[in-house]
Design an enzyme around this catalytic site. Structure first.
Site, PDB file in Angstrom:
ATOM      1  N   GLY A 128     -30.925 -30.650 -34.664  1.00 41.38           N
ATOM      2  CA  GLY A 128     -30.721 -30.877 -33.241  1.00 41.38           C
ATOM      3  C   GLY A 128     -31.903 -30.418 -32.410  1.00 41.38           C
TER       4      GLY A 128
ATOM      5  N   SER B 269     -22.186 -20.857 -24.566  1.00 44.54           N
ATOM      6  CA  SER B 269     -22.498 -21.902 -23.589  1.00 44.54           C
ATOM      7  C   SER B 269     -22.058 -21.533 -22.189  1.00 44.54           C
ATOM      8  CB  SER B 269     -21.818 -23.211 -24.009  1.00 44.54           C
ATOM      9  OG  SER B 269     -21.894 -24.187 -22.979  1.00 44.54           O
TER      10      SER B 269
ATOM     11  N   GLU C  45     -20.796 -23.517 -20.289  1.00 42.27           N
ATOM     12  CA  GLU C  45     -19.547 -24.241 -20.044  1.00 42.27           C
ATOM     13  C   GLU C  45     -18.339 -23.320 -20.128  1.00 42.27           C
ATOM     14  OE1 GLU C  45     -18.787 -27.361 -19.184  1.00 42.27           O
ATOM     15  OE2 GLU C  45     -20.847 -28.077 -19.021  1.00 42.27           O
TER      16      GLU C  45
ATOM     17  N   TYR D 177     -14.519 -28.372 -25.628  1.00 44.93           N
ATOM     18  CA  TYR D 177     -15.779 -27.788 -26.086  1.00 44.93           C
ATOM     19  C   TYR D 177     -15.935 -26.368 -25.556  1.00 44.93           C
ATOM     20  CZ  TYR D 177     -20.799 -26.806 -26.131  1.00 44.93           C
ATOM     21  OH  TYR D 177     -22.020 -26.215 -26.309  1.00 44.93           O
TER      22      TYR D 177
ATOM     23  N   GLY E 276     -30.479 -35.379 -26.959  1.00 41.19           N
ATOM     24  CA  GLY E 276     -29.790 -36.585 -27.396  1.00 41.19           C
ATOM     25  C   GLY E 276     -29.676 -37.598 -26.262  1.00 41.19           C
TER      26      GLY E 276
ATOM     27  N   THR F  94     -29.196 -36.061 -18.741  1.00 39.02           N
ATOM     28  CA  THR F  94     -30.606 -35.954 -18.377  1.00 39.02           C
ATOM     29  C   THR F  94     -31.456 -36.965 -19.132  1.00 39.02           C
ATOM     30  OG1 THR F  94     -30.807 -34.176 -20.017  1.00 39.02           O
ATOM     31  CG2 THR F  94     -30.511 -33.537 -17.704  1.00 39.02           C
TER      32      THR F  94
ATOM     33  N   PRO G 293     -12.184 -35.487 -17.483  1.00 37.76           N
ATOM     34  CA  PRO G 293     -10.836 -35.270 -16.924  1.00 37.76           C
ATOM     35  C   PRO G 293     -10.771 -34.045 -16.021  1.00 37.76           C
ATOM     36  CG  PRO G 293     -10.698 -35.843 -19.242  1.00 37.76           C
ATOM     37  CD  PRO G 293     -12.152 -35.636 -18.942  1.00 37.76           C
TER      38      PRO G 293
END
Length: 342
Positions: free
Chosen positions: A11, A136, A138, A159, A195, A200, A289
Site C-alpha cells: 500500500g 486512524s 476516523e 472502519y 489509491g 484526493t 450513511p
C-alpha cells in the site's frame, strides 16, 4: 542489523516506510513485507524495490494474511523481527459500510491476531519486539476539532469502529504484558501512490484526464467535508520515530490545518487552468450513511516529544499529486493515439 516486518507493504504507507527503512544505513535494516496470496498481483508501489539487485538480501516478501492467525504466528517466529509495523487494512471508509464484516475481521481482529503472535515471541523471551499500530483519525468521528491525544473518540463507520478496537487492544497488550506497543493516530495522508478510489487521488487523476481530453466529467460526493491532509512520506517518518523511543507512547500525527474537499478540488483544477464547475457532478453514491464533517489534528506532542514536523505543506502535496497524474494522463493519451507500424 535490524529486521522490520511491515504488513500492508504493497500500500501507500507501506511502500514509503519500506523506502525509509532501507535508506537508513546506520541501522542497516532488513525489511520484510507481508503479502497475501491472490489470483491478481498488485505490487506496483514496491516494484522498484524488488527489482533493485542491491536490495536482494535486505528486502524480502512473505506470504501471510491478517485473517489467518497460524500464518502470522509462523511468520513472526520465522523472522523474529525487531520492529513490527501493522499497516495492513481494508482502509476505505465508504467501502467499510458495504463490507463491514470483512473490514472488522481484517482491521480489528487481524490486529489482535498479530499482537498475539508478537506476544508469544515476547513471552518466550527470544527477543524484545517493538510494535506499531496504524490508528486512524476516523476514530474521532464527530468529536469537535481540534482532535488530540485526550479527545474522546466517536467513530462513525465500521472502519472507524474496527480501528478503535485495534487501538485499544494495542494499549491493552502494552499494559497487560509489558510489550513495547504504540499507536500513531494518523490524520489523512496522501501522495501520488494513494489509491485511485480515494477522493484526493480521484480528484487529481480525474482533473488530469479531463485536461488531456480523456474524460469529460468527474463525479464526487460531499465537497464540504474538511480534513487535515498531509504527505504520506512525512507520516512514515513519524511511524519510525515512534519505535526509536525507549518507552512506548501513542501520538497524533497531523499538520494541524484543515481544508475542505472543495478547496482540494479548486486548487487542483486551478493548477491545470480548469474551472471545476464545468466538469464536476454530485453523485450521492459517493457519500457516507454517517458523515464525518471536520477532522483537524493537534500534533503538538509529536512536535514537542518526537521532534516531528511535516516537510510538505498542503499546496505542495496537491502540486506533487497533480504533476504525477498529469504525466500518467499524458502517457495514457499517447498510448491511445499510438498505432504500431504493420
Amino acid at each position: 542489523m535490524k529486521h522490520a516486518l511491515i504488513t500492508g507493504i504493497t500500500g501507500q504507507d507501506g511502500s514509503y516506510l519500506a523506502e525509509l527503512l532501507l535508506q537508513r544505513p546506520e541501522h542497516d535494516y532488513v525489511v520484510h513485507g507481508l503479502v497475501r496470496r491472490s489470483s491478481s498481483i498488485n505490487r506496483n508501489r514496491i516494484d522498484h524495490l524488488t527489482a533493485d539487485p542491491a536490495l536482494k538480501e535486505r528486502f524480502k516478501l512473505h506470504y501471510a494474511d491478517l485473517s489467518d492467525a497460524s500464518s502470522l504466528t509462523r511468520l513472526i517466529h520465522e523472522i523474529q523481527p525487531d520492529e513490527v509495523y501493522n499497516l495492513g487494512a481494508q482502509s476505505h471508509v465508504r467501502v467499510s459500510f458495504d463490507q463491514p464484516i470483512y473490514t472488522v475481521d481484517v482491521v480489528a481482529v487481524g490486529t489482535l491476531r498479530l499482537l498475539e503472535a508478537v506476544r508469544e515471541l515476547h513471552a518466550q523471551g527470544i527477543k524484545p519486539v517493538k510494535f506499531y499500530q496504524a490508528s486512524s483519525s476516523e476514530m474521532y468521528g464527530s468529536a469537535p476539532p481540534p482532535q488530540g491525544p485526550h479527545t474522546p473518540f466517536h467513530p462513525r463507520s465500521p472502519y472507524a469502529c474496527a480501528k478503535l478496537y485495534a487501538h485499544y487492544q494495542t494499549i491493552n497488550y502494552r499494559e497487560a504484558y509489558g510489550m513495547f506497543a504504540c499507536s500513531g493516530i494518523l490524520f489523512n495522508h496522501e501522495s501520488p501512490r494513494r489509491g485511485e478510489n480515494f477522493v484526493t487521488r480521484k480528484i487529481t487523476l480525474g482533473a488530469a484526464r479531463i485536461k488531456e481530453g480523456l474524460q469529460r466529467k468527474l463525479a464526487l460526493g460531499n465537497l464540504e467535508a474538511k480534513r487535515d491532509w498531509g504527505f504520506a512520506g512525512d507520516y512514515a517518518r513519524a511511524m519510525w520515530m515512534m519505535l526509536q523511543r525507549d518507552t512506548p507512547r501513542d501520538f497524533v500525527v497531523a499538520t494541524g490545518e484543515t481544508h475542505s474537499v472543495r478547496e482540494f478540488l479548486d486548487l487542483t483544477f486551478g493548477m491545470l487552468g480548469l474551472d471545476p464547475d464545468d466538469f464536476v457532478e454530485f453523485d450521492p453514491r459517493h457519500t457516507r450513511p454517517s458523515e464525518v464533517d471536520v477532522l483537524q489534528g493537534d500534533p503538538s506532542e509529536a512536535r514537542e516529544i518526537l521532534g516531528w514536523t511535516p516537510k510538505v505543506d498542503f499546496r505542495g502535496l496537491v502540486a506533487m499529486m497533480v504533476e504525477h497524474d498529469l504525466e500518467l494522463a499524458r502517457r495514457e493519451k499517447y498510448a491511445r493515439s499510438y498505432i504500431p507500424m504493420s
